[in-house]
Design an enzyme around this catalytic site. Structure first.
Site, short mmCIF file in Angstrom:
data_model
loop_
_atom_site.label_atom_id
_atom_site.label_comp_id
_atom_site.label_asym_id
_atom_site.label_seq_id
_atom_site.Cartn_x
_atom_site.Cartn_y
_atom_site.Cartn_z
N LYS A 40 83.43 -21.69 173.41
CA LYS A 40 84.18 -20.59 173.84
C LYS A 40 83.49 -19.14 173.91
O LYS A 40 82.62 -19.22 172.98
CB LYS A 40 85.34 -20.26 173.12
N1 GLU Z 1 89.75 -22.26 179.59
C1 GLU Z 1 89.99 -23.48 179.86
C2 GLU Z 1 90.40 -24.07 178.48
O1 GLU Z 1 90.84 -23.28 177.63
C3 GLU Z 1 88.96 -24.28 180.77
C4 GLU Z 1 87.93 -24.60 180.03
C5 GLU Z 1 86.69 -25.24 181.03
O2 GLU Z 1 87.28 -25.75 181.78
O3 GLU Z 1 85.86 -25.69 180.48
O4 GLU Z 1 90.61 -25.20 178.46
#
Ligand code: GLU
Length: 435
Positions: free
Chosen positions: A125
Site C-alpha cells: 500500500k
Molecule cells: N485499493 C484497492 C484495494 O484496497 C485496490 C488495490 C489494487 O487493485 O491493487 O483493494
C-alpha cells in the site's frame, strides 16, 4: 501451542488479544485478528514472527512547487508487506489521515486479501499525507510524479504494482505509469492497474470493487435465507466503491434507503434513485444539496434500521462506541478496516453477519489481476468475460470462507484470515528461509 506475542525485532510485548492499547490503531486492529487466526491455525513460531513484519517500509519526502510559486513538502509512504506469493499489489491513497502505521496495516490487509481470493500477488500500500481536495490538477500531477520517482526503484510489473485507492483514480494511475515508463525508457503498462482503458486498463475495473460487494452481499443473503428483493440497504461512502455497490444492489432489487459521503447523508424510506444521485454527485462534487431524501447525520446512517449496512469509506467507523447501536442484520465491508477489532465481538454478540473487508472488497484487486494479465499478454478481454471471471472468483471465495467458518465455528472474518494466512504460510514453508 500458545504463541509468544513478542515482536521479533524489538522484543516489545504485544497487548493481550482482548485488550487494545488504542482501538483505532489500524495495525493493532489487523494484528489482533492475525493473532487469533494464527493461534487457531497453530502457526509455527518462526512463521508467526515472519508474517507479522513488513518486508519493506519506504518513507519519501515529496517537495513540489505549488501553483502560487511556493515550495511545499509532503510525506509519502510505500509499504511492501509480503511478496512470497507474487509481486506486491495495492493502492495509493492521498489523504490527511495517512500515516506509516496506517499504510502498513493496509499493506498487510492487501496481503491477506490477495490470498483470500487466491490471486498470485503479495500485498502493498502507498499513501501521501495531503489534502487532495485543496490542490489543483497540476499540483496533484506534480505530487504524483515526484512520489512515483521517490519509490521508483521498488516499482515494476514483477515487483510492485500500484492501483487507485482513497482519493486517487485512473488519471493518477496514468501519471504513475508515464513517470515509470519515462524512467525505464519504454512504455510498460503492467506497472499499474486501474488505468484508463485507452492505455491498457481493463474493462470493468472501475466498477469491480462495488461489483464484488454486490456479489458477496447477494451470496450472504442467500446463505441467511433472506430475499434480495426489497432488502433495505444503507451505504456509507459514495466514492467509487459505495456508489457502484449501491447502484448494483439497487439493480438486483434492493431498496437503497440511505447514502452518504464525507459531507452529508440522506435517508429516503421509499428508496433513493441511485443513478440520479451518482449524476448529481459527479456534477456537484458530492451529495451536498441533493434534495431526494431527508438529511441525517453520518453517525445516524450507520445505526439505521436496515437489513444491510455497507461501510465504504475509511477505517474505524464501527467502534465500541456505536457497535451496540447497529441494527443491520448484515455488514458488507466495502472499505478497508471500517470495523475496529474491539467492535468485532460486539457485532458477534448481536448476531450480525459480517462479510469482512479482505473478502468483501476483493473485487477491485481481482480485476486488477485481470488487468495485469491482459497487459502482460497484450490481449484484452470483453467486459462480459471480466465480469464472469470476477463473479466466479468472488462466489468461490465466499463459499470457501463460509465453509471454513462453519468447520471451525468462527465468524467470517476469522475464517477469512485463517484461509489467507494458511495460504501465505504454506508458500513460506515451500520456499524456506533463504540465508
Ligand atoms: N485499493 C484497492 C484495494 O484496497 C485496490 C488495490 C489494487 O487493485 O491493487 O483493494
Amino acid at each position: 501451542m500458545p504463541i509468544d506475542r513478542r515482536l521479533p525485532a524489538t522484543g516489545v510485548v504485544q497487548p493481550d488479544k482482548d485488550h487494545f492499547l488504542n482501538e483505532e490503531n489500524p495495525f493493532e486492529a489487523m494484528m489482533s485478528r492475525f493473532d487469533k487466526a494464527a493461534e487457531l491455525l497453530d502457526l509455527e513460531q518462526g512463521l508467526y514472527k515472519v508474517l507479522r513484519q513488513a518486508e519493506k517500509q519506504i518513507i519519501v519526502s515529496i517537495p513540489i512547487t505549488r501553483d502560487n510559486g511556493e515550495v511545499e513538502v509532503y510525506e509519502g509512504y510505500r509499504v511492501l508487506y509480503n511478496t512470497s506469493r507474487g509481486p506486491a499489489k495495492g493502492g495509493i491513497r492521498f489523504d490527511m489521515q495517512v500515516t506509516l502505521e496506517e499504510v502498513k496495516a493496509l499493506a498487510a490487509w492487501m496481503t491477506w486479501k490477495c490470498a483470500v481470493v487466491n490471486i498470485p500477488f503479495g500485498g502493498a500500500k502507498g499513501g501521501v499525507k495531503c489534502d487532495p481536495h485543496s490542490m489543483s490538477i497540476s499540483e496533484l500531477e506534480r505530487l504524483t510524479r515526484r512520489y512515483t520517482s521517490g519509490i521508483i526503484r521498488f516499482l515494476g510489473p514483477n515487483s510492485d504494482v500500484p492501483a487507485p485507492d482513497v482519493n486517487t483514480n485512473e488519471r493518477v494511475m496514468a501519471w504513475v505509469m508515464d513517470t515509470y515508463s519515462m524512467h525505464v525508457g519504454y512504455t510498460d503498462t503492467a506497472v499499474v492497474t486501474g488505468k484508463p482503458v485507452e492505455m491498457g486498463g481493463s474493462l470493468g475495473r472501475k466498477e469491480a470493487t462495488g461489483r464484488g460487494c454486490m456479489i458477496v452481499t447477494r451470496e450472504a443473503l442467500k446463505h441467511l435465507g433472506l430475499p434480495i428483493k426489497g432488502t433495505r440497504v444503507a451505504v456509507q461512502g459514495f466514492g467509487n466503491v459505495g456508489s457502484v455497490a449501491a447502484d448494483l444492489l439497487a439493480k438486483e432489487g434492493c431498496r437503497v434507503v440511505a447514502i452518504g459521503d464525507r459531507n452529508v447523508a440522506l435517508y429516503n424510506e421509499k428508496g433513493i434513485d441511485i443513478p440520479d444521485a451518482i449524476a448529481y454527485a459527479a456534477k456537484n462534487k458530492g451529495l451536498e444539496g441533493h434534495k431526494k431524501g431527508d438529511q441525517i447525520s453520518s453517525a445516524d446512517l450507520l445505526t439505521l434500521d436496515v437489513d444491510v449496512l455497507v461501510p465504504a469509506a475509511l477505517e474505524n467507523v464501527i467502534t465500541t462506541k456505536n457497535a451496540h447501536d447497529i441494527r443491520a442484520k448484515m455488514i458488507c465491508e466495502g472499505a478497508n478496516g471500517p470495523t475496529t477489532a474491539a467492535a468485532d465481538s460486539i457485532l458477534d454478540e448481536k448476531g450480525i453477519f459480517v462479510i469482512p473487508d479482505i473478502l468483501a472488497n476483493a473485487g477491485g484487486v481481482t480485476v486488477s489481476y485481470f488487468e495485469w494479465v491482459q497487459d502482460r499478454g497484450g490481449y484484452f478481454w470483453t467486459e462480459d468475460v471480466v465480469n464472469e471471471r470476477l463473479e466466479k472468483i468472488m462466489c468461490s471465495s465466499f463459499s470457501e470462507v463460509l465453509a471454513l467458518s462453519k468447520r471451525h465455528s468462527v465468524n467470517m472474518r476469522t475464517a477469512a484470515y485463517m484461509l489467507s494466512i494458511s495460504r501465505v504460510a504454506n508458500v513460506h514453508r515451500l520456499r524456506g528461509v533463504y540465508a
